[in-house]
Design a protein around this motif. Structure first.
Motif, short mmCIF file in Angstrom:
data_model
loop_
_atom_site.label_atom_id
_atom_site.label_comp_id
_atom_site.label_asym_id
_atom_site.label_seq_id
_atom_site.Cartn_x
_atom_site.Cartn_y
_atom_site.Cartn_z
N PRO A 140 -5.84 -18.59 4.50
CA PRO A 140 -6.77 -18.43 3.00
C PRO A 140 -8.05 -18.05 2.64
CG PRO A 140 -6.46 -21.12 4.72
CD PRO A 140 -5.82 -19.60 5.58
N GLY A 141 -7.93 -17.55 1.84
CA GLY A 141 -9.08 -16.35 1.10
C GLY A 141 -8.69 -14.87 2.11
N GLY A 142 -7.50 -14.83 2.48
CA GLY A 142 -6.53 -13.74 2.49
C GLY A 142 -6.56 -13.57 1.06
N GLU A 143 -6.68 -11.50 1.74
CA GLU A 143 -6.28 -10.80 0.66
C GLU A 143 -4.75 -9.84 0.83
OE1 GLU A 143 -8.92 -8.03 -0.75
OE2 GLU A 143 -10.93 -9.65 -1.01
N PHE A 144 -3.71 -10.02 0.22
CA PHE A 144 -2.93 -9.17 0.56
C PHE A 144 -2.71 -8.50 -0.47
CE2 PHE A 144 1.91 -8.34 -2.18
CZ PHE A 144 2.37 -8.47 -0.61
N SER A 145 -2.40 -6.85 -0.34
CA SER A 145 -2.39 -5.67 -0.21
C SER A 145 -0.63 -5.20 -0.62
CB SER A 145 -3.25 -4.89 0.04
OG SER A 145 -2.47 -3.01 0.04
N PHE A 146 -0.01 -5.26 -1.72
CA PHE A 146 1.51 -4.60 -2.20
C PHE A 146 1.13 -2.93 -0.88
CE2 PHE A 146 5.43 -2.55 -3.35
CZ PHE A 146 6.12 -3.34 -2.70
N ASN A 147 0.65 -2.19 -1.27
CA ASN A 147 0.74 -0.92 -0.32
C ASN A 147 0.41 -0.66 1.42
OD1 ASN A 147 1.58 0.90 -2.81
ND2 ASN A 147 -0.26 1.32 -3.05
N ASP A 148 -0.79 -1.82 1.62
CA ASP A 148 -0.52 -1.98 2.75
C ASP A 148 0.77 -3.01 4.06
OD1 ASP A 148 -3.39 -0.85 2.15
OD2 ASP A 148 -4.24 -2.44 2.90
N THR A 149 1.01 -3.56 3.12
CA THR A 149 2.44 -4.20 3.63
C THR A 149 4.15 -3.73 3.78
OG1 THR A 149 1.19 -5.87 2.76
CG2 THR A 149 3.42 -6.64 3.51
N VAL A 150 3.83 -2.95 2.56
CA VAL A 150 5.30 -2.23 2.24
C VAL A 150 4.74 -0.68 3.12
CG1 VAL A 150 6.86 -1.19 0.95
CG2 VAL A 150 6.00 -3.09 0.22
N GLY A 151 3.79 -0.48 3.16
CA GLY A 151 3.77 1.69 3.55
C GLY A 151 4.35 1.94 2.51
N LYS A 152 4.03 3.37 3.39
CA LYS A 152 4.39 4.86 2.88
C LYS A 152 5.68 4.42 1.95
CE LYS A 152 0.95 8.13 4.30
NZ LYS A 152 0.58 9.21 3.78
N ARG A 153 6.37 4.98 1.33
CA ARG A 153 7.60 4.88 0.30
C ARG A 153 8.49 6.39 1.40
NH1 ARG A 153 4.20 1.72 -1.15
NH2 ARG A 153 3.86 1.87 -3.61
N GLU A 154 8.73 6.28 2.29
CA GLU A 154 9.23 8.04 2.99
C GLU A 154 10.38 7.66 3.76
OE1 GLU A 154 5.22 9.12 5.33
OE2 GLU A 154 6.31 7.60 5.96
N PRO A 155 10.96 9.15 3.72
CA PRO A 155 12.27 9.18 3.90
C PRO A 155 12.88 8.66 5.18
CG PRO A 155 11.99 11.33 2.72
CD PRO A 155 10.53 9.82 3.25
N GLU A 156 11.75 9.04 6.06
CA GLU A 156 11.90 8.65 7.79
C GLU A 156 11.68 6.96 7.91
OE1 GLU A 156 9.93 12.87 6.96
OE2 GLU A 156 9.37 10.32 6.64
N ARG A 157 11.27 6.63 6.96
CA ARG A 157 11.46 5.29 6.79
C ARG A 157 12.39 4.54 6.17
NH1 ARG A 157 6.60 1.74 4.23
NH2 ARG A 157 7.21 0.33 6.28
N GLY A 158 13.98 5.74 5.73
CA GLY A 158 14.52 5.11 5.61
C GLY A 158 14.78 4.46 3.30
N TYR A 159 13.64 5.06 3.31
CA TYR A 159 13.57 5.34 1.52
C TYR A 159 14.82 6.19 1.07
CZ TYR A 159 10.78 1.45 1.58
OH TYR A 159 9.86 -0.41 2.24
N LEU A 160 14.87 6.15 -0.46
CA LEU A 160 15.37 7.12 -0.68
C LEU A 160 15.36 8.07 -1.76
CD1 LEU A 160 19.36 5.66 0.42
CD2 LEU A 160 18.01 7.07 1.75
N ALA B 263 1.95 2.13 -7.37
CA ALA B 263 2.32 3.65 -6.74
C ALA B 263 1.54 3.73 -5.41
CB ALA B 263 1.59 4.77 -7.52
N TYR B 264 2.26 3.63 -4.00
CA TYR B 264 1.18 4.53 -2.77
C TYR B 264 -0.06 5.68 -2.64
CZ TYR B 264 -0.14 4.43 1.62
OH TYR B 264 -0.15 3.76 3.71
N GLY B 265 -1.60 4.85 -2.68
CA GLY B 265 -2.49 5.37 -2.68
C GLY B 265 -3.34 6.38 -4.29
N ALA B 266 -2.66 5.25 -5.07
CA ALA B 266 -2.98 5.17 -6.58
C ALA B 266 -3.25 3.99 -6.91
CB ALA B 266 -2.54 5.87 -7.30
N LEU B 267 -2.09 3.29 -7.14
CA LEU B 267 -1.92 1.77 -8.05
C LEU B 267 -0.64 0.67 -6.42
CD1 LEU B 267 0.33 2.55 -11.24
CD2 LEU B 267 -2.41 2.63 -10.61
N ASP B 268 -1.97 -0.51 -6.90
CA ASP B 268 -1.66 -0.90 -5.91
C ASP B 268 -1.64 -2.45 -6.56
OD1 ASP B 268 -1.44 -2.39 -3.42
OD2 ASP B 268 -3.21 -1.96 -2.33
#
Length: 373
Positions: free
Chosen positions: A238-258, A316-321
């Motif tokens: 309750p009262g907590g904030e959700f951030s898409f970028n914080d939750t999903v993280g960077k979209r990097e090839p090392e993490r499987g993103y294509l 967009a990670y680091g810009a739009l959340d």
């Protein structure tokens, strides 16, 4: 020749007799009490009057706690410095002969007239160091309860309470435990949130939205599914904030993103993680249904096919959340699942007048030729 008055001689005689009596009394008293504790000397509720130093030590050593216990586990104390402190204290209470019986006698009488405070029951530095060591074995962080949606129902994995040794209060208890050989330690129970009871209240569907994608775009589908896995199972207090970028993280090839097609301004480009805006958009639509407070959202510069115009949430990670706050009175559980050509986001929580339970799920079907980039 001057004559002294008779009363002067009388005073001299009386003073001499008094001095002799005091001297004899002191000598006799000293002789009777030499190497013994002064009468009335009480330490830790024990009367040591008339005892020898060894006798006093034996009595006092018995009342010092020797161990502590927690949950049937006994921890023995090493009391080398405590033992030495006790011996030093007792040594200070007994006569050390000067070789002059008269001087020793008066010193004994002087010690009998003094009130000497009792020493500390335990050496603080020595014992605190051991208590902190015991804490490494006793302290447990506890575990938060977890929940996930599976086969049409919410499944809860029970959490556990934590425990912390209260070193300061345990020390205080030891100081007050005269005569107890083993002393219970003082611990603090740590409640880890969310608890099982708190998650058991999360039953109501507050938001449920589905969007569709073209299954032929392998890279894009891979990215959508990876982002959904990151969101799935998240629990928001309750009262907590959700951030898409914080939750999903960077979209990097090392993490499987294509690399996949995505909008950048008014252009269509290829970049790692392309397509996950469909995840953030589907989640946004579910939060609208749940009537949660949206803190940050941006629309694409170009229309997308998976929601009506202006109803998307680009990231967009680091810009739009995309961010929102849990404005309900209970915890929220997010469930994100993908199928052959769809992503569905559910939000479960505790319904109230401002956040009623959802009657039926919603979504935005599209025709195959309308697949978004």
């Amino acid at each position: 020749m001057l004559r002294r008055k008779p009363w002067v001689f009388l005073l001299v005689i009386l003073f001499s007799q008094l001095s002799l009596s005091i001297l004899l009394g002191a000598t006799v008293t000293y002789g009777a009490g030499y190497a013994k504790a002064p009468e009335g000397l009480t330490v830790w509720e024990k009367d040591l009057g008339g005892m020898t130093k060894d006798e006093a030590y034996a009595v006092l050593a018995e009342v010092i706690p020797k161990a502590v216990v927690y949950d049937r586990t006994v921890y023995f104390l090493e009391l080398n410095q405590t033992d030495q402190d006790l011996k030093d204290y007792l040594a200070s209470q007994y006569i050390i002969s000067t070789g002059n019986v008269i001087t020793d006698a008066f010193e004994y009488l002087h010690r009998m007239s003094r009130t000497i405070p009792s020493p500390e029951l335990l050496n603080q530095e020595e014992v605190l160091a051991q208590l902190r060591k015991f804490a490494l074995d006793i302290d447990q962080p506890g575990k938060a309860a977890e929940a996930y949606y599976e086969n049409g129902e919410i499944v809860i994995e029970e959490g556990s309470l934590g425990v912390r040794l209260d070193v300061d209060k345990s020390w205080e208890q030891l100081q007050q435990s005269i005569g107890m050989e083993t002393v219970p330690l003082v611990t603090e129970v740590i409640v880890v949130h969310p608890t099982t009871a708190e998650l058991e209240k999360v039953k109501d569907p507050l938001g449920d939205y589905t969007t569709y994608f073209n299954p032929s775009f392998h890279e894009r589908v891979t990215n959508v599914r990876l982002a959904a896995e990151a969101i799935n199972g998240l629990i928001l207090p309750p009262g907590g904030e959700f951030s898409f970028n914080d939750t999903v993280g960077k979209r990097e090839p090392e993490r499987g993103y294509l690399p996949a097609l995505m909008y950048m301004g008014n252009r269509v480009v290829t970049d790692d993680g392309g397509g996950i805006c469909q995840d953030s958009t589907t989640l946004y639509q579910a939060t609208k249904q749940a009537r949660l407070e949206v803190l940050e959202r941006y629309s694409h510069s170009l229309p997308v096919s998976y929601v009506p115009l202006g109803q998307d949430a680009t990231v967009a990670y680091g810009a739009l959340d995309f961010r929102f706050r849990n404005t309900t009175q209970g915890y929220l559980l997010l469930n994100a699942a993908t199928g052959g050509n769809w992503i569905r986001v559910r939000i479960f929580g505790v319904a109230d007048s401002e956040h009623p339970a959802l009657d039926e799920p919603d979504g935005y079907p599209v025709k195959p030729r309308e697949w978004s980039k």
